[in-house]
Design an enzyme around this catalytic site. Structure first.
Site, mmCIF file in Angstrom:
data_model
loop_
_atom_site.group_PDB
_atom_site.id
_atom_site.type_symbol
_atom_site.label_atom_id
_atom_site.label_comp_id
_atom_site.label_asym_id
_atom_site.label_seq_id
_atom_site.Cartn_x
_atom_site.Cartn_y
_atom_site.Cartn_z
ATOM 1 N N LYS A 166 0.840 -1.214 0.000
ATOM 2 C CA LYS A 166 0.000 0.000 0.000
ATOM 3 C C LYS A 166 0.864 1.249 0.000
ATOM 4 C CE LYS A 166 -3.893 2.353 0.444
ATOM 5 N NZ LYS A 166 -3.604 3.577 1.149
ATOM 6 N N GLU A 173 0.520 6.769 -6.627
ATOM 7 C CA GLU A 173 -0.631 7.684 -6.631
ATOM 8 C C GLU A 173 -0.171 9.144 -6.585
ATOM 9 O OE1 GLU A 173 -3.276 8.831 -2.974
ATOM 10 O OE2 GLU A 173 -3.857 6.845 -3.674
#
Length: 295
Positions: A166, A173
């Site tokens: 993540k 991102e």
């Protein structure tokens, strides 16, 4: 299946709703009396059938550490704790060791989906023992989007792997949002030539190689506020971007796009900029993150 969730903020409350909609029984605890199902963690634990499954969805760091410590003192051998927050992967080793001393199982899960996850489902990255991952699979299947499991869920590796995955996801991102934001500033700067900035981005949503959900969210933000006039160009960071850069340095991995994106966020705190307005708008769209309103 019956699980407990500790932490009913934006993500936790939505996850509770999605699980219930998918037929999972959920008892949730939060310090906010307006959203909690029970009045304490002790009541939460008492409500769950043994062996228990407790999902922790609270802010990383001090708060998560306190919750894990509390659970280590109240849960029983054979119970399972899942940390689904944004903890740094190194903290998973400490949490797992603490619980293991009591015979309590632990897995870590990186969760992506933001405030839209309740409707669209969540991308999940899990780390831990395969038996415990399988034990929690009905929960994972309820949370993730419909479709092939391997397109929205991965058992990434041992404890720590879920949060590590993540962390890297969030580093990517950062870079993607920064690229869209810089493109926005270039288009907006040439208002003598580009007469429809929003329409330009919208035309990229089908067929082009830069189409993505982030692009769709940028279009949504621009349709709501074409000049992003209501948003200040200040962009916060929740930690994962910094951790990604630190890991890259430790392992001699070149990450120029990710590092540039995090430094751009630092720059946003010094002066207002159109690009940072776009990044702030994107973060608000997909994650419900707070934005600073322009004066």
């Amino acid at each position: 299946m019956h699980i407990g969730i500790i932490g009913l903020g934006k993500m936790g409350a939505n996850m509770r709703d999605r699980l219930r909609n998918q037929g999972i029984t959920v008892t949730g605890y939060d310090r906010n009396p307006e959203v909690t199902d029970v009045s304490s963690t002790a009541d939460l634990i008492a409500a769950l059938p043994a062996p228990r499954l407790v999902w922790v969805m609270v802010p990383s760091g001090v708060v998560t550490n306190a919750v894990i410590q509390d659970l280590s003192e109240q849960l029983e051998a054979g119970d399972l704790v899942i940390d689904g927050g944004n903890s740094r992967f190194t903290e998973d080793f400490t949490h797992a060791a603490l619980l293991q001393d009591k015979g309590i199982n632990y897995i870590d899960v990186g969760v992506s989906g933001g405030v839209w996850g309740v409707e669209n489902g969540y991308g999940l990255m899990a780390g831990g023992n395969a038996d415990q991952i399988e034990r929690a699979m009905p929960v994972f299947d309820a949370l993730r989007p419909a479709g092939p499991r391997d397109e929205s869920f991965v058992h990434a590796g041992e404890i720590g792997a879920g949060h590590y995955a993540k962390m890297v996801h969030n580093g990517i991102e950062y870079a993607l949002m920064q690229a869209y934001a810089e493109g926005y500033e270039m288009l907006a700067k040439r208002d003598d030539l580009i007469k429809d900035v929003t329409g330009t981005f919208k035309s990229w949503q089908r067929g082009t190689v830069v189409r993505s959900w982030l692009l769709e969210l940028l279009v949504k933000a621009l349709e709501e506020d074409p000049e992003l006039a209501s948003i200040e160009g200040f962009v916060d960071d929740s930690g994962e971007g910094r951790w990604t850069i630190e890991e890259a340095l430790s392992n001699a991995v070149p990450v120029p796009a990710m590092s540039a994106a995090i430094f751009a966020r630092f720059a946003s705190r010094q002066e207002d900029s159109p690009a940072m307005k776009a990044v702030a708008a994107l973060r608000n769209q997909f994650g419900g993150h707070a934005v600073k309103k322009a004066d």
